[in-house]
Enzyme design. Structure first.
Site, PDB file in Angstrom:
ATOM      1  N   LEU A  41       1.040  -1.126  -0.038  1.00  0.00           N
ATOM      2  CA  LEU A  41       0.044   0.116   0.073  1.00  0.00           C
ATOM      3  C   LEU A  41       0.914   1.257  -0.054  1.00  0.00           C
ATOM      4  CD1 LEU A  41      -3.232   0.741  -0.038  1.00  0.00           C
ATOM      5  CD2 LEU A  41      -2.954   0.707   2.406  1.00  0.00           C
ATOM      6  N   ASP A  42       0.782   1.940  -1.007  1.00  0.00           N
ATOM      7  CA  ASP A  42       1.583   3.236  -0.890  1.00  0.00           C
ATOM      8  C   ASP A  42       1.809   3.985   0.158  1.00  0.00           C
ATOM      9  OD1 ASP A  42       1.964   2.732  -3.849  1.00  0.00           O
ATOM     10  OD2 ASP A  42       0.285   3.972  -4.312  1.00  0.00           O
ATOM     11  N   PHE A  43       2.796   4.716   0.245  1.00  0.00           N
ATOM     12  CA  PHE A  43       3.415   5.523   1.411  1.00  0.00           C
ATOM     13  C   PHE A  43       2.063   6.513   1.537  1.00  0.00           C
ATOM     14  CE2 PHE A  43       5.431   9.310   3.055  1.00  0.00           C
ATOM     15  CZ  PHE A  43       6.148   8.855   4.139  1.00  0.00           C
ATOM     16  N   ASP A  44       1.634   7.175   0.730  1.00  0.00           N
ATOM     17  CA  ASP A  44       0.580   8.125   0.814  1.00  0.00           C
ATOM     18  C   ASP A  44      -0.774   7.610   0.603  1.00  0.00           C
ATOM     19  OD1 ASP A  44       0.723   7.449  -2.171  1.00  0.00           O
ATOM     20  OD2 ASP A  44       1.078   9.709  -2.504  1.00  0.00           O
ATOM     21  N   SER A  45      -0.939   6.261   0.723  1.00  0.00           N
ATOM     22  CA  SER A  45      -2.493   5.429   0.960  1.00  0.00           C
ATOM     23  C   SER A  45      -2.403   4.990   2.313  1.00  0.00           C
ATOM     24  CB  SER A  45      -2.440   4.456  -0.155  1.00  0.00           C
ATOM     25  OG  SER A  45      -2.268   4.918  -1.431  1.00  0.00           O
TER      26      SER A  45
END
Length: 185
Positions: A41-45
């Site tokens: 899961l992306d850093f900004d998600s």
């Protein structure tokens, strides 16, 4: 062992960070020893991340051949039109090839925890929420899909992977999903 974790915004999906300015990682949340993320899961998600100590289970959860649906709530910039939603439903051409068709529907603004930092708000630009269900998991796929149809993503929260859901976990909290008593955090 299978763990559901609500990954906060701004946390890496790994246990270490070798960057010059270290960022928060999974090691900051008291997760059991020996588990690792089944997917990313992306850093900004934000939202549901499954962790396990079972390689075969991790494979079943992440391999596209097993077609585990992943459900996202996506706040987008703009007012989605039916043509944009239909393009998402049919699959969107991206630089690395067309996506598989997605299930998508408009969503009333969900009752979520506040995000730090908050999503930018602009009086002159509307925003909307979508529920998007994918059966593949490319790098930054949801963000690239919504951008391709003219709806840039403002906030992205994964709420389910297959039958596993966040179900009330606050950001940074985790629980076991395998029926055993939880370890103390």
């Amino acid at each position: 062992m299978l763990i559901a974790f609500n990954k906060p915004y701004g946390v890496l999906c790994q246990f270490t960070d070798r960057s010059p300015a270290p960022r928060r990682t999974l090691a900051d949340f008291g997760l059991p020893a020996g588990v690792y993320p089944a997917g990313r899961l992306d850093f900004d998600s934000e939202g549901l991340l499954l962790l396990t100590d079972d390689g075969a289970l991790a494979h079943r959860l992440t391999d596209p051949r097993h077609k585990q649906p992943k459900t996202y709530w996506v706040q987008v910039e703009g007012a989605p039109g039916e043509a944009q939603l239909q393009r998402l439903r049919e699959g969107v051409p991206l630089a690395d090839g067309p996506t598989r068709p997605a299930r998508v529907r408009r969503l009333a603004p969900p009752a979520l925890w506040p995000r730090e930092p908050p999503v930018r708000f602009r009086k002159t630009v509307p925003d909307a929420w979508l529920e998007l269900v994918l059966r593949e998991g490319r790098n930054r796929q949801v963000r690239r899909m919504t951008a391709a149809v003219g709806l840039p993503t403002l906030r992205l929260v994964r709420v389910a992977i297959g039958p596993h859901r966040l179900d009330g976990l606050a950001p940074g909290q985790w629980r076991r999903l395998d029926g055993r008593a939880p370890a103390s955090a």
